[in-house]
Write a protein that holds these residues in place. Structure first.
Motif: not given
Ligand code: C2E
Ligand code: CA
Ligand code: CA
Ligand code: CA
Length: 278
Positions: A179-180, A236
């Protein structure tokens, strides 16, 4: 206890200058919230950028207090981590997300996947793997349809321990997303050793693509990296069509963001999926 100390240390360094009493008050409120079922989970669809159809969803935690105020996860998750409550909360989120996926599958959304965020405190808990296996068994969810999201920052610590843990997680059939991605500094060779299945491009870099010139954006580099390492990529925070078409042109397979759908309750998700051709 050692775990908690580490998390606690991190917490206090980050919150320097913030009123400790306020933190303690929130910790108590969070305990009550858990008992009184003020916490719930919403789901944000993930879209295939070519077919523009939903292929999965990310489970996101919400806290709505008795008086109707929403406390954002960025505020209460650090407190849940510091107090250790994240162990219980995280397990509940995972179990619920698996149960909902089983239900969606029974409605015919059989290819649909579910992504669940895992905090570094949960991840370092000695029973994490047992807990995961137990939830998979009890819910009967197909492990191949579950993805755990871990942040790049955790991915940078204790390489050998983490690599072994990820290997064992993958043996259950569950996949791993970083993530990120792009906000940390993990090296390419390390990333390769992690054997993660997917990279999630942070919203920061999605916002940037419309202003940067071709070839210079971090998003573009992450997409290339994913392709070279055989990993799937999700962008995202996609908020407008321009971002979506640039990402698509760059070969980004998947996206998530307000352009397609906001996080929603499971009932909303069910009808949204029916209306949007899942
Ligand atoms: P994240 O995992 O990076 O989640 C993405 C965040 O971006 C979510 O915020 C989502 O609602 C928001 N978002 C999605 N699309 C858009 C968009 O188009 N524009 C904008 N501006 N934002 C968008 P949210 O739900 O507030 O969650 C914030 C963070 O809290 C998450 O970031 C994650 O790190 C953490 N979190 C949420 N649920 C959980 C959970 O169950 N467990 C753990 N450990 N962390 C969680
Ligand atoms: Ca996430
Ligand atoms: Ca993210
Ligand atoms: Ca984020």
């Amino acid at each position: 206890a050692k775990l908690m100390q580490r998390a606690g240390h991190l917490f206090f360094t980050r919150s320097m200058g913030v009123d400790i009493r306020e933190r303690v008050r929130m910790m108590r409120a969070l305990r009550t919230a858990l008992d009184e079922k003020e916490l719930f989970v919403v789901y944000q669809p993930q879209i295939d950028l070519v077919t523009r159809r939903p292929v999965g969803a990310e489970a996101l935690l919400r806290w709505k207090t008795k008086d109707g105020t929403f406390i954002p996860p960025d505020r209460f998750i650090p407190i849940a981590e510091f107090s250790g409550l994240i162990i219980e909360i995280g397990e509940q989120v995972l179990r619920l997300a698996c149960q909902e996926l089983v239900r969606l599958q029974s409605l015919g959304f059989s290819e649909f996947t579910m992504s669940v965020n895992v905090s570094q405190v949960q991840f370092r808990h000695p029973r994490f793997l047992d807990m995961l296996r137990e939830v998979l068994r009890e819910t009967g969810v197909p492990a191949a349809r579950i993805e755990l999201e871990i942040t790049e920052s955790i991915a940078m610590e204790e390489p050998d321990v983490l690599i072994e843990l990820l290997r064992q997680i993958k043996q259950t059939g569950v996949s791993i997303a970083i993530d990120d991605f792009g906000t940390g500094f993990s090296s390419l060779s390390y990333l390769q050793r992690l054997q993660a299945d997917r990279l999630k491009i942070d919203r920061l870099f999605v916002t940037e693509i419309t202003s940067s010139t071709r070839g210079s954006s971090i998003a573009e580099m992450v997409i290339q990296l994913g392709r070279n390492l055989g990993m799937s990529v999700v962008a995202e925070g996609v908020e407008d069509e321009r971002q979506a078409s640039i990402l698509q042109a760059l070969g980004c397979p998947l996206a998530q963001g307000y352009l397609f759908a906001r996080p929603m309750t499971v009932d909303q998700l069910t009808s949204w999926l029916t209306d949007n051709g899942a």
